[in-house]
Design an enzyme around this catalytic site. Sequence first.
Site: not given
Length: 578
Positions: A210, A387
């Site tokens: 990330y 999600h």
Amino acid sequence: MGHSLLGSTMSFVSVLMPLVLSMVHVSGVAEDPLLPFSEYLDQDSTIRLSWGFDTQKDSILFEVRARTTGWVGFGFSPNGGMDGADLVIGGVDTKGLYFTDRHGVGNSLPPLDKQQDYRLLALTEADGQTVMKFERSIRACDKYDLPITVMPIKLIYAYGQSDDISYHRRQRGTKEVNLLKYMPQARISDSKYFDLTVTNFTIPSKSTHYHCKIMRLPALDQKYHIYRVEPLLENRDLVHHMLLYRCPPTVTTPYEHACYETEEATECYQAVAGWGVGGGAFELPEVAGIPVGGDGGKILYRLELHYNNQNQSPGIVDNSGFRLYYTAQLREYDAAVLQAGLAVAPGYAIPPNASAFLSYGLCDTHNIPQVLSEPTRDMQVFSVILHTHLTGRKVRVGHFRDGEQIDFLITNEHYNFEYQQAINLGKTKTVQMGDKLLVECTYNTSSRSGLTWVGLSTINEMCLAFLYYYPAMNLSNCISFPDQKALVISLLCRDWIKMMSTKTWNEMSINDYQQTLKMIQQNTVVGNVTDHASYSTGIIPELKATSSVSCKRNRSEVTRLAVSSRLLLLLTAAYTLT
Ligand SMILES: *[C@@H]1O[C@H](CO)[C@@H](O)[C@H](O)[C@H]1NC(C)=O
Ligand SMILES: *[C@@H]1O[C@H](CO)[C@@H](O)[C@H](O)[C@H]1NC(C)=O
Ligand SMILES: *[C@@H]1O[C@H](CO)[C@@H](O)[C@H](O)[C@H]1NC(C)=O
Ligand SMILES: *[C@@H]1O[C@H](CO)[C@@H](O)[C@H](O)[C@H]1NC(C)=O
Ligand SMILES: *[C@@H]1O[C@H](CO)[C@@H](O)[C@H](O)[C@H]1NC(C)=O
Ligand SMILES: *[C@@H]1O[C@H](CO)[C@@H](O)[C@H](O)[C@H]1NC(C)=O
């Protein structure tokens, strides 16, 4: 819930992962929440279609406005022509209204369907304009009807200057539109854009990374509205999702590094835009835009990229990010994104060997006013991104008011991790303060041998729904987490701690554990954009089954038509005989 758990819940949540927004949507002079989409079917803007739908109810609503006082025809065609077309013809003549379900056969007058599968709701003629409002099932109800799917479909229209439908001089045409996955393309005269991307970033050679870049926008002298978000993807096979967050005014210095490894990167909580693998560009409805600028450049934004470098390839350089289109023609409302569902916090495990394990996250909007300094208003939700990670198979979001489930905000019974994108709701749905939203995720962990924890990595799980709504509030999330103390007590009572370690999960123990997670007290949290939260408790309400519905027939009319056509036949026969 002690403050430290709260704190960690908040930062994990806001960290919000693989989320994926992409957005999609809509347009229209969306005055009517049931008809959020619209398009002119012709170049001269004489015939306009507005529509909205409800996939759970298998229902699609249309309004056709045509500048004529004659008959109006509208329908669907396999190829744009009359052959095989499914259409309605309606109007107002001296005897009153007429409105019929018909099908195209060559170029002759389309015959009536034996079974009338369109339900007329209103038909008016005034000021030289005919307006027909009607609904039908999304699927096809007889062999003469065409199903409406998630693919573009050819719409056909025609209208006459009189009510004689056999009269051959008429206006006609065709236009292809994706009704269920509509994406507007607003014509904006002053459109400009800027790009927010990483620059020559070398993707680390590890499977999950990330990356966070906190940056300024280009100088914007005044407030603008972002109305379209496009992904700029350099390494399509590696970029899994991208998110853009607005930072609070306390964040003043741009910087760049791995997210979630330091406290800093979690400071910017307010998701404003996103994209996920499988998604495309997203355009907001004409009534709303994402506000930017007018703050003297003080507000910073955090761009987050999730790289999924499965082969751990070294040395790949990336410049991915967003292209954001904006306009000075401010729309009626500011739009915002709210994260709802199960908190991304440590301590929640999904057992292996489960083919349909249910997890729940509860958003209790009752707590929202407590973290806002301004008065709240109802949320008009227009689009949602669901999600989960790899084991997610279904996601449903139930909408509750006064203890009753009033609707499903959205359901996806065939959830696919590789296709995460914003889904239009089909109609703009109102969430009143006090309503509860329950996000239910179904996981299949049959192929796993150990516990799957809720967490950030792709092999961990999540259960979230990102709600796009207007008018914007200073909110970031509305989530819940099972009370850990209650969970531990329940587990001890059943001697489950031992089971957790021996991993003997069978159908019975999985069900028992699933029930426990659901029945115990849940801690609910509502967080605002400056990371202040309000805590409360709640229980998980029962979600209704998603039921199948029957076709929408105009039953009374079917009989009347049947009778009248039989009468007509008799009359014709009598006439012919004489
Ligand atoms: C990014 O890399 C390209 C190709 O090596 C180079 O031309 C460009 O100047 C670099 N950009 C920046 C901002 O360093
Ligand atoms: C769960 O996944 C396994 C294999 O990964 C598959 O065989 C099974 O059909 C799935 N079950 C359900 C209910 O989806
Ligand atoms: C967030 O909540 C805190 C505490 O209730 C409040 O002081 C602050 O003003 C809120 N921030 C915003 C932007 O509303
Ligand atoms: C959000 O908070 C900011 C700063 O406190 C305030 O100026 C703004 O009006 C708030 N916006 C809304 C929609 O409440
Ligand atoms: C998985 O569940 C089945 C059915 O309950 C059970 O027979 C089996 O032993 C379980 N497998 C493992 C590895 O726990
Ligand atoms: C449906 O029923 C209404 C009221 O009974 C009627 O006005 C309308 O013409 C009917 N429409 C069709 C397509 O049968």
